[in-house]
Design a protein around this motif. Structure first.
Motif, mmCIF file in Angstrom:
data_model
loop_
_atom_site.group_PDB
_atom_site.id
_atom_site.type_symbol
_atom_site.label_atom_id
_atom_site.label_comp_id
_atom_site.label_asym_id
_atom_site.label_seq_id
_atom_site.Cartn_x
_atom_site.Cartn_y
_atom_site.Cartn_z
ATOM 1 N N THR A 71 0.985 -0.859 0.207
ATOM 2 C CA THR A 71 -0.289 -0.126 0.088
ATOM 3 C C THR A 71 0.578 1.012 -0.065
ATOM 4 N N ARG A 72 0.574 2.336 -0.769
ATOM 5 C CA ARG A 72 1.045 4.019 -1.083
ATOM 6 C C ARG A 72 0.503 4.578 -0.852
ATOM 7 N N HIS A 73 1.272 5.570 0.205
ATOM 8 C CA HIS A 73 0.662 6.990 0.737
ATOM 9 C C HIS A 73 1.459 7.663 1.004
ATOM 10 N N ASP A 74 1.294 8.781 0.984
ATOM 11 C CA ASP A 74 1.662 10.166 1.019
ATOM 12 C C ASP A 74 1.941 10.247 2.714
ATOM 13 N N SER A 75 3.481 10.640 3.427
ATOM 14 C CA SER A 75 3.629 10.643 4.111
ATOM 15 C C SER A 75 2.842 10.484 5.862
ATOM 16 N N ARG A 130 -0.984 10.749 9.633
ATOM 17 C CA ARG A 130 -2.903 10.908 10.202
ATOM 18 C C ARG A 130 -3.361 9.005 10.994
ATOM 19 N N MET A 131 -3.146 8.161 9.998
ATOM 20 C CA MET A 131 -3.521 6.943 10.097
ATOM 21 C C MET A 131 -2.585 6.144 11.749
ATOM 22 N N MET A 132 -2.189 7.021 11.949
ATOM 23 C CA MET A 132 -1.136 6.974 13.512
ATOM 24 C C MET A 132 -1.604 7.365 14.223
ATOM 25 N N ASP A 133 -2.782 8.933 14.210
ATOM 26 C CA ASP A 133 -3.451 9.962 15.074
ATOM 27 C C ASP A 133 -1.972 10.067 15.290
ATOM 28 N N ILE A 134 -0.707 10.580 14.318
ATOM 29 C CA ILE A 134 0.328 11.479 15.181
ATOM 30 C C ILE A 134 0.756 12.821 14.965
ATOM 31 N N ASP A 186 2.956 19.386 11.375
ATOM 32 C CA ASP A 186 2.999 18.372 10.424
ATOM 33 C C ASP A 186 4.832 17.683 10.171
ATOM 34 N N GLN A 187 5.280 17.930 10.089
ATOM 35 C CA GLN A 187 6.783 18.158 9.297
ATOM 36 C C GLN A 187 7.172 16.984 10.508
ATOM 37 N N SER A 188 6.862 17.183 11.674
ATOM 38 C CA SER A 188 7.444 16.372 13.151
ATOM 39 C C SER A 188 6.484 14.552 12.653
ATOM 40 N N ALA A 189 5.124 14.799 12.258
ATOM 41 C CA ALA A 189 4.354 13.408 12.217
ATOM 42 C C ALA A 189 5.101 13.281 11.275
ATOM 43 N N ARG A 190 4.699 13.613 9.846
ATOM 44 C CA ARG A 190 5.621 13.018 8.540
ATOM 45 C C ARG A 190 6.708 12.285 9.161
#
Length: 282
Positions: free
Chosen positions: A85-89, A94-98, A104-108
């Motif tokens: 599966t492929r997604h933007d970081s 967001r999938m991990m609720d980070i 935004d950058q820290s979450a990525r």
């Protein structure tokens, strides 16, 4: 005094949440239940160690990693894209609720580091191209072997199932690490099995205290139910021993296929035969 414009408010209302993202991922995989090999939880009898890869998440206190891994299995196990599966970081984050506690950058960055931990445990491979991250499943036992859909024909190929509603209805959001680990342990076994805490270090690789806390949390949430049973024990002071047995409640059990559910719901008798009283020999 800083004020928020209507445009910013509307944007926040429209922004997808982690659960929204997980729901869409599951809808794309078109699965009512997600299969997971039992060897992820515990190695088969006869193995040098009974510990499965799940131990590393529990002892490493890696709840984020465990939740991410289960979602990856859910996203990839339909095989449409070669178990990938492929997604933007940002979507991975967001999938991990980070994104709820980080910029935004820290979450990525957090999402990428989480995926790299899973790769180091030989559960996935991941690659990055710009902001896009591709993840490919490996076999659940941590051997690093390529993934294939479990068929349940051998001991090492048996699998448990997690209903998609576990994510879409937000049941996953209330679990801490011991509870999530114990839910997988209970899902691995037959209904109304016993799960004593004393053998937990040998069977699963975590402490008896962690084991008991996981069971208690699941009971408090209503995700499992408990039944007390008694066994004759002539040498015990009371002459018997008592054992608690557990099973998943309806909200965490696998969903039956719709056709099968419709078939079983049909009455087995006609109105005429059902209305006629049965005769018994006197």
């Amino acid at each position: 005094m800083k004020t928020t414009s209507h445009t910013e408010q509307d944007m926040q209302k429209a922004k997808a949440t982690g659960r929204d993202t997980r729901t869409v991922v599951l809808e794309r995989s078109i699965r009512a239940n997600v299969p997971l090999r039992k060897t992820f939880v515990q190695a088969p009898p006869g193995a040098t160690s009974r510990h499965g890869p799940l131990k590393q998440f529990v002892t490493g206190r890696d709840l984020r990693g465990l939740k991410a891994y289960l979602m990856i299995v859910a996203a990839c196990s339909n095989g449409e894209n070669g178990w990938s599966t492929r997604h933007d970081s940002a979507v991975w984050a967001r999938m991990m609720d980070i994104q709820t506690t980080a910029t935004d950058q820290s979450a990525r960055t957090g999402a990428w580091r989480t995926l790299r931990r899973l790769e180091s445990r030989k559960l996935i491979t991941c690659s990055r191209s710009g902001t896009w991250i591709t993840v490919t499943l490996l076999r659940e036992d941590g051997s690093g072997q390529p993934y294939d859909r479990p068929a349940g024909k051998t001991g090492e190929d048996l699998f448990l199932q997690i209903p998609a509603t576990f994510w879409t209805k937000g049941y996953d959001e209330h679990l801490d690490l011991p509870a999530l680990a114990l839910l997988l342990v209970i899902a691995r076994e037959k209904p109304w099995s016993a799960f004593p805490a004393e053998p937990a270090p040998r069977w699963y690789g975590w402490s008896a205290d962690t084991h008991e806390r996981g069971l208690k949390k699941l009971l408090d949430l209503g995700y499992i139910e408990r039944m007390k049973t008694f066994t004759k024990a002539p040498l015990a002071p009371a002459g018997y021993t008592e054992v608690y047995r557990y099973q998943r409640t309806a909200i965490t059990r696998p969903r039956k296929p719709r056709k099968a559910a419709q078939t079983t719901s049909k009455p087995t008798t006609t109105k005429k035969s059902a209305a006629r009283p049965s005769r018994t020999k006197g």
